[in-house]
Design an enzyme around this catalytic site. Structure first.
Site, PDB file in Angstrom:
ATOM      1  N   ASN A   9       0.848  -1.259  -0.305  1.00 48.33           N
ATOM      2  CA  ASN A   9       0.088   0.175   0.008  1.00 48.33           C
ATOM      3  C   ASN A   9       0.811   1.369   0.213  1.00 48.33           C
ATOM      4  O   ASN A   9       1.472   1.678   1.225  1.00 48.33           O
ATOM      5  CB  ASN A   9      -0.846  -0.099   1.468  1.00 48.33           C
ATOM      6  CG  ASN A   9      -1.635   1.291   1.618  1.00 48.33           C
ATOM      7  OD1 ASN A   9      -1.970   1.923   0.362  1.00 48.33           O
ATOM      8  ND2 ASN A   9      -2.405   1.440   2.553  1.00 48.33           N
ATOM      9  N   TRP A  10       0.917   1.711  -0.955  1.00 48.43           N
ATOM     10  CA  TRP A  10       1.807   3.105  -1.089  1.00 48.43           C
ATOM     11  C   TRP A  10       1.425   4.380  -0.797  1.00 48.43           C
ATOM     12  O   TRP A  10       1.939   5.206  -0.649  1.00 48.43           O
ATOM     13  CB  TRP A  10       2.183   3.304  -2.646  1.00 48.43           C
ATOM     14  CG  TRP A  10       3.126   2.321  -3.479  1.00 48.43           C
ATOM     15  CD1 TRP A  10       3.452   0.957  -2.949  1.00 48.43           C
ATOM     16  CD2 TRP A  10       3.569   2.258  -4.831  1.00 48.43           C
ATOM     17  NE1 TRP A  10       4.030   0.323  -3.776  1.00 48.43           N
ATOM     18  CE2 TRP A  10       4.238   1.073  -4.969  1.00 48.43           C
ATOM     19  CE3 TRP A  10       3.510   3.590  -5.898  1.00 48.43           C
ATOM     20  CZ2 TRP A  10       4.919   0.884  -6.191  1.00 48.43           C
ATOM     21  CZ3 TRP A  10       4.389   2.931  -6.854  1.00 48.43           C
ATOM     22  CH2 TRP A  10       4.794   1.648  -7.021  1.00 48.43           C
ATOM     23  N   LYS A  11       0.104   4.392  -0.322  1.00 46.53           N
ATOM     24  CA  LYS A  11      -0.482   5.335   0.430  1.00 46.53           C
ATOM     25  C   LYS A  11      -0.529   6.680  -0.361  1.00 46.53           C
ATOM     26  O   LYS A  11      -0.422   6.413  -1.856  1.00 46.53           O
ATOM     27  CB  LYS A  11       0.031   5.529   1.569  1.00 46.53           C
ATOM     28  CG  LYS A  11      -0.099   4.481   2.692  1.00 46.53           C
ATOM     29  CD  LYS A  11      -0.004   4.599   4.066  1.00 46.53           C
ATOM     30  CE  LYS A  11       0.169   3.103   4.770  1.00 46.53           C
ATOM     31  NZ  LYS A  11       0.157   3.540   6.354  1.00 46.53           N
ATOM     32  N   HIS A  95      -9.547   1.259   4.987  1.00 47.17           N
ATOM     33  CA  HIS A  95      -8.207   1.119   5.702  1.00 47.17           C
ATOM     34  C   HIS A  95      -8.345   2.106   6.671  1.00 47.17           C
ATOM     35  O   HIS A  95      -9.316   3.138   6.973  1.00 47.17           O
ATOM     36  CB  HIS A  95      -7.359   1.908   4.688  1.00 47.17           C
ATOM     37  CG  HIS A  95      -5.669   1.673   5.190  1.00 47.17           C
ATOM     38  ND1 HIS A  95      -5.564   2.589   6.241  1.00 47.17           N
ATOM     39  CD2 HIS A  95      -4.836   0.769   4.989  1.00 47.17           C
ATOM     40  CE1 HIS A  95      -4.065   2.322   6.589  1.00 47.17           C
ATOM     41  NE2 HIS A  95      -3.722   1.182   5.736  1.00 47.17           N
ATOM     42  N   GLU A  97      -6.659   4.200   8.074  1.00 51.04           N
ATOM     43  CA  GLU A  97      -6.675   5.974   7.802  1.00 51.04           C
ATOM     44  C   GLU A  97      -7.609   6.431   7.185  1.00 51.04           C
ATOM     45  O   GLU A  97      -8.244   7.560   7.537  1.00 51.04           O
ATOM     46  CB  GLU A  97      -5.296   6.175   6.923  1.00 51.04           C
ATOM     47  CG  GLU A  97      -4.021   5.854   7.750  1.00 51.04           C
ATOM     48  CD  GLU A  97      -2.910   5.238   6.904  1.00 51.04           C
ATOM     49  OE1 GLU A  97      -2.973   5.519   5.827  1.00 51.04           O
ATOM     50  OE2 GLU A  97      -1.949   4.734   7.516  1.00 51.04           O
ATOM     51  N   GLU A 167      -5.503  -5.298  10.382  1.00 48.10           N
ATOM     52  CA  GLU A 167      -4.237  -4.357  10.917  1.00 48.10           C
ATOM     53  C   GLU A 167      -4.864  -3.578  12.065  1.00 48.10           C
ATOM     54  O   GLU A 167      -5.718  -2.570  12.133  1.00 48.10           O
ATOM     55  CB  GLU A 167      -4.676  -3.294   9.576  1.00 48.10           C
ATOM     56  CG  GLU A 167      -4.262  -3.828   8.299  1.00 48.10           C
ATOM     57  CD  GLU A 167      -3.767  -2.823   7.437  1.00 48.10           C
ATOM     58  OE1 GLU A 167      -2.630  -3.011   7.060  1.00 48.10           O
ATOM     59  OE2 GLU A 167      -4.057  -1.808   7.268  1.00 48.10           O
ATOM     60  N   GLY A 173       2.283   1.946  10.967  1.00 47.24           N
ATOM     61  CA  GLY A 173       3.129   3.192  10.865  1.00 47.24           C
ATOM     62  C   GLY A 173       3.900   3.359  12.142  1.00 47.24           C
ATOM     63  O   GLY A 173       4.383   4.454  12.094  1.00 47.24           O
ATOM     64  N   SER A 212       3.317  -2.206  10.392  1.00 47.88           N
ATOM     65  CA  SER A 212       4.518  -2.493  10.512  1.00 47.88           C
ATOM     66  C   SER A 212       5.177  -3.741  10.084  1.00 47.88           C
ATOM     67  O   SER A 212       6.300  -4.241  10.858  1.00 47.88           O
ATOM     68  CB  SER A 212       5.070  -2.028  11.950  1.00 47.88           C
ATOM     69  OG  SER A 212       4.656  -0.721  12.297  1.00 47.88           O
ATOM     70  N   GLY A 233       2.630  -1.032   4.341  1.00 48.63           N
ATOM     71  CA  GLY A 233       2.950   0.277   3.995  1.00 48.63           C
ATOM     72  C   GLY A 233       4.136   0.461   3.827  1.00 48.63           C
ATOM     73  O   GLY A 233       4.605   0.549   2.763  1.00 48.63           O
ATOM     74  N   GLY A 234       4.655   1.367   4.992  1.00 54.10           N
ATOM     75  CA  GLY A 234       5.883   1.785   4.670  1.00 54.10           C
ATOM     76  C   GLY A 234       6.996   1.137   4.064  1.00 54.10           C
ATOM     77  O   GLY A 234       7.859   1.805   3.096  1.00 54.10           O
TER      78      GLY A 234
HETATM   79  C1  PEP Z   1      -0.996   0.070   5.840  1.00 51.68           C
HETATM   80  O1  PEP Z   1      -0.415   0.958   5.528  1.00 51.68           O
HETATM   81  O2  PEP Z   1      -1.996  -0.737   5.840  1.00 51.68           O
HETATM   82  C2  PEP Z   1       0.130  -0.412   6.967  1.00 51.68           C
HETATM   83  C3  PEP Z   1       0.143  -1.481   7.432  1.00 51.68           C
HETATM   84  O3  PEP Z   1       1.304   0.528   7.174  1.00 51.68           O
HETATM   85  P1  PEP Z   1       2.847   0.081   7.830  1.00 51.68           P
HETATM   86  O4  PEP Z   1       3.190  -1.245   6.930  1.00 51.68           O
HETATM   87  O5  PEP Z   1       3.472   1.157   7.421  1.00 51.68           O
HETATM   88  O6  PEP Z   1       2.451  -0.034   9.218  1.00 51.68           O
END
Ligand code: PEP
Length: 261
Positions: A9-11, A95, A97, A167, A173, A212, A233-234
């Site tokens: 997920n590049w957000k 999600h 966010e 999640e 994050g 994470s 994500g990251g």
């Molecule tokens: C996500 O965006 O769904 C996520 C899990 O982010 P991260 O891996 O950065 O925690």
């Protein structure tokens, strides 16, 4: 057999040239990988260009959101048809966010899931508790509410038509990952719930862990029986870390196996 799936997920990251560069490096690094699905979710603006860059590769595309209406006066929104037209197979829905910053609710998730399925997309539905909810012992009731309402009246023709991502909000994050056993406990619960909500065959719906995920913890997470992959994500923004996550090993083995082919 549930084929493992790793979703990046590049957000809200990457211009089109940046997306091309990342995809170019990723393609080289994961071209030999078999037996697992590799999905990336760039921002809407890069979907169409990235979909052309992915032709002939072993990666597919997801969008990060959609709107449930088909077309019309909904400024700023994107329909399932538009997402399909941009080359996506999947769409991320609900999600945390989006729930936190854009007031998404279980009801909007439900409308989006139905629109995605009707439009030929596979929804990746995100659920998860906040830290306060976990500390109050409410993890299971929260997940139950999110899934019961989010999947209300949803009918699937196959367990491959839906993916769930667990999640925990406190792990997204933050660098703080759920331990494999904490994640496994909720994944097993989700699998039981899916069978109750959607029928016995729903036990084969893939349930991803997100929060994470990094090269350092993916192998351990993937040894758990009910973790079928990851929503990353990251760490999906760096080709080498995402490629290592895609190449997760279970008990030291690459597990790129014929079972899943
Ligand atoms: C996500 O965006 O769904 C996520 C899990 O982010 P991260 O891996 O950065 O925690």
């Amino acid at each position: 057999m549930r084929k493992p799936i790793i979703v990046g997920n590049w957000k809200m990251n990457c211009t089109i040239p940046e997306a091309f560069e990342l995809v170019k490096r990723l393609k080289m690094m994961v071209s030999e990988v078999k037996g697992r699905e590799i999905v990336i979710a760039p921002p809407f603006t890069a979907l169409s260009s990235v979909s052309h860059a992915l032709i002939g590769s072993n990666m597919t595309l997801a969008a990060q959101n959609l709107f449930w209406e088909g077309k019309g006066a909904f400024t700023g929104e994107i329909s399932a048809e538009m997402i399909l037209d941009s080359g996506c197979d999947y769409v991320i829905i609900g999600h945390s966010e989006r729930r936190q910053f854009f007031a998404e609710t279980d009801d909007s998730v439900n409308r989006k899931v139905k629109a995605a399925l009707a439009g030929g997309l596979i929804p990746i539905v995100c659920v998860g508790e906040t830290l306060a909810e976990r500390e109050a012992g409410e993890t299971f009731p929260v997940i139950e509410r999110q899934l019961t309402n989010g999947l209300n009246d949803v009918r699937l023709s196959s367990s491959e038509d839906l993916v769930i991502a667990y999640e925990p909000v406190w792990a997204i994050g933050t660098g703080r990952t759920a331990t494999p056993s904490q994640a496994q406990e909720v994944h097993a619960y989700i699998r039981g719930l899916l069978k109750n909500l959607l029928g016995e065959a729903a036990g084969d719906i893939r349930v991803l862990y997100g929060g994470s995920v990094k090269p350092e913890n993916i192998d351990e997470l993937m040894t758990e029986p009910d973790i079928d992959g990851a929503l990353v994500g990251g760490a999906s923004l760096k080709a080498d870390s995402f490629a290592r996550i895609v190449r997760f090993k279970v008990h030291g083995m690459a597990k790129d196996t014929e079972h899943y082919l």
